[in-house]
Scaffold this active site. Structure first.
Site, PDB file in Angstrom:
ATOM      1  N   HIS A 146      56.384  37.798  44.963  1.00 18.17           N
ATOM      2  CA  HIS A 146      55.229  38.703  44.952  1.00 18.17           C
ATOM      3  C   HIS A 146      54.950  39.125  43.517  1.00 18.17           C
ATOM      4  O   HIS A 146      55.852  39.568  42.804  1.00 18.17           O
ATOM      5  CB  HIS A 146      55.500  39.930  45.828  1.00 18.17           C
ATOM      6  CG  HIS A 146      54.266  40.644  46.263  1.00 18.17           C
ATOM      7  ND1 HIS A 146      54.177  41.318  47.462  1.00 18.17           N
ATOM      8  CD2 HIS A 146      53.053  40.793  45.678  1.00 18.17           C
ATOM      9  CE1 HIS A 146      52.963  41.843  47.583  1.00 18.17           C
ATOM     10  NE2 HIS A 146      52.273  41.548  46.504  1.00 18.17           N
ATOM     11  N   LEU A 149      50.014  43.743  42.152  1.00 13.96           N
ATOM     12  CA  LEU A 149      50.267  45.000  42.853  1.00 13.96           C
ATOM     13  C   LEU A 149      51.237  44.732  43.998  1.00 13.96           C
ATOM     14  O   LEU A 149      50.895  44.048  44.963  1.00 13.96           O
ATOM     15  CB  LEU A 149      48.957  45.583  43.388  1.00 13.96           C
ATOM     16  CG  LEU A 149      49.092  46.810  44.299  1.00 13.96           C
ATOM     17  CD1 LEU A 149      49.775  47.961  43.565  1.00 13.96           C
ATOM     18  CD2 LEU A 149      47.726  47.245  44.817  1.00 13.96           C
ATOM     19  N   LEU A 189      49.813  36.872  45.059  1.00  9.50           N
ATOM     20  CA  LEU A 189      49.223  37.467  43.853  1.00  9.50           C
ATOM     21  C   LEU A 189      48.215  38.512  44.309  1.00  9.50           C
ATOM     22  O   LEU A 189      47.126  38.182  44.756  1.00  9.50           O
ATOM     23  CB  LEU A 189      48.555  36.389  43.001  1.00  9.50           C
ATOM     24  CG  LEU A 189      48.106  36.785  41.608  1.00  9.50           C
ATOM     25  CD1 LEU A 189      49.300  37.151  40.733  1.00  9.50           C
ATOM     26  CD2 LEU A 189      47.309  35.662  40.945  1.00  9.50           C
ATOM     27  N   GLU A 190      48.601  39.783  44.192  1.00  8.27           N
ATOM     28  CA  GLU A 190      47.823  40.860  44.815  1.00  8.27           C
ATOM     29  C   GLU A 190      47.057  41.691  43.796  1.00  8.27           C
ATOM     30  O   GLU A 190      47.624  42.236  42.849  1.00  8.27           O
ATOM     31  CB  GLU A 190      48.754  41.765  45.630  1.00  8.27           C
ATOM     32  CG  GLU A 190      48.030  42.852  46.407  1.00  8.27           C
ATOM     33  CD  GLU A 190      48.880  43.495  47.479  1.00  8.27           C
ATOM     34  OE1 GLU A 190      48.428  44.508  48.056  1.00  8.27           O
ATOM     35  OE2 GLU A 190      49.998  42.998  47.753  1.00  8.27           O
ATOM     36  N   VAL A 191      45.744  41.771  44.003  1.00  5.53           N
ATOM     37  CA  VAL A 191      44.816  42.618  43.236  1.00  5.53           C
ATOM     38  C   VAL A 191      44.985  42.394  41.729  1.00  5.53           C
ATOM     39  O   VAL A 191      45.354  43.285  40.968  1.00  5.53           O
ATOM     40  CB  VAL A 191      44.973  44.104  43.600  1.00  5.53           C
ATOM     41  CG1 VAL A 191      43.778  44.893  43.039  1.00  5.53           C
ATOM     42  CG2 VAL A 191      45.051  44.308  45.109  1.00  5.53           C
TER      43      VAL A 191
END
Length: 297
Positions: A146, A149, A189-191
């Site tokens: 992860h 964010l 891949l978050e925000v």
């Protein structure tokens, strides 16, 4: 002759045993739409659709709709008990299980990872450090890391887009490379700004799974709750609701209440049960029973 018949009979038993064994293997490990190898071959060729599901009904619907990848929780006793039900509901789909937060050691991470695989998961998601990810990957467990964010670690960043400055973007690049070196085959891949996300996807052998990071990654990821509009909160900026299940569920709940209320009133007023709901017996049989029970000794 007898000898030939015996040989043929023995061979038939062997063939039957092989067929049963093959069937059992197919039931335990059905052929999936994708393997990790297949996904790696698709990197850079097309963007895969990817959703997080929370029920067998959603898993079945996702498979029937043609969703490429699914993920689910595997971080509580309830979610761990649910995993085999999701696998059974979507037997041909690639499904990743999200491991618990706070894995205390590489040994615990390895045990949890193999447990998820044994229960039917195709890979595991882990938001822990590259140290933990490497331990699982070293044992052949396909791991999704992860980046960006990470809600479980948001106390260090706040809930905001990650990578909007050159310094933070470089740090994100370095984190990605550490995950890649640890052996993760993919990373959520978050925000992250969409231009940066597209660049990062071109700089790694990992599959990058975009959650609010634009369309330049290897998968486009959303939660079923967002797609279905299934909660009473503000929709995240990066999400899109295609239905309003919250209102539909409220309507269904009101229908339940109304149906139960009508049933109560029917019972009170003697309208239920009606003749079509009853089982009858012949009157003479009943009279014969009464006579036999009520006659004096």
């Amino acid at each position: 002759n007898v000898s030939n018949a015996s040989v043929l009979c023995h061979q038939e038993r062997l063939n039957c045993g092989r067929r049963i064994h093959s069937l059992a293997l197919a039931m335990i490990r059905p052929r999936k739409k994708f393997t990790v190898y297949d996904l790696q071959q698709l990197k850079g060729k097309r963007c895969l659709t990817h959703i997080h599901v929370k029920s067998p009904e959603e898993a079945t619907a996702a498979e029937q709709a043609g969703i490429d990848l699914m993920s689910c929780s595997f971080d509580s006793p309830e979610s761990q008990a649910r995993l085999p039900l999701l696998v059974a509901a979507a037997p041909n789909s690639f499904l990743s299980g999200a491991t618990p937060h706070g894995l205390a050691s590489p040994e615990e991470a390895i045990r949890v990872g193999f447990r998820a695989l044994e229960m039917g998961a195709s890979s595991v998601y882990c938001s822990a450090s590259p140290f933990i990810v490497e331990a699982m990957a070293r044992e052949g467990i396909p791991v999704v890391g992860h980046l960006g964010l990470v809600p479980r670690h948001a106390t260090w960043t706040g809930y905001r887009a990650i990578g909007k400055t050159a310094e933070e973007a470089r740090r994100l690049y370095d984190q990605m490379k550490r995950l890649e070196s640890a052996g993760a085959y993919a990373a959520e891949l978050e925000v992250v700004p969409h231009q940066l996300a597209t660049f990062l996807a071109s700089q790694t052998s990992m599959l990058l799974m975009s959650l609010g990071s634009g369309s330049g990654c290897d998968t486009q990821f959303l939660f079923s709750d967002d797609i279905l509009g299934d909660y009473d909160e503000r929709l995240p900026r990066h999400a899109k609701a295609y239905r309003n299940f919250l209102e539909e569920n409220r309507r269904l709940q009101q229908e339940r209440i109304s149906a139960f209320t009508e049933y109560i009133e029917d019972v009170k007023q003697g309208r239920f049960p009606e003749r079509e709901h009853l089982v009858a017996m012949k009157e003479e049989v009943l009279e014969e029973l009464k006579a036999s029970l009520l006659q004096k000794p």
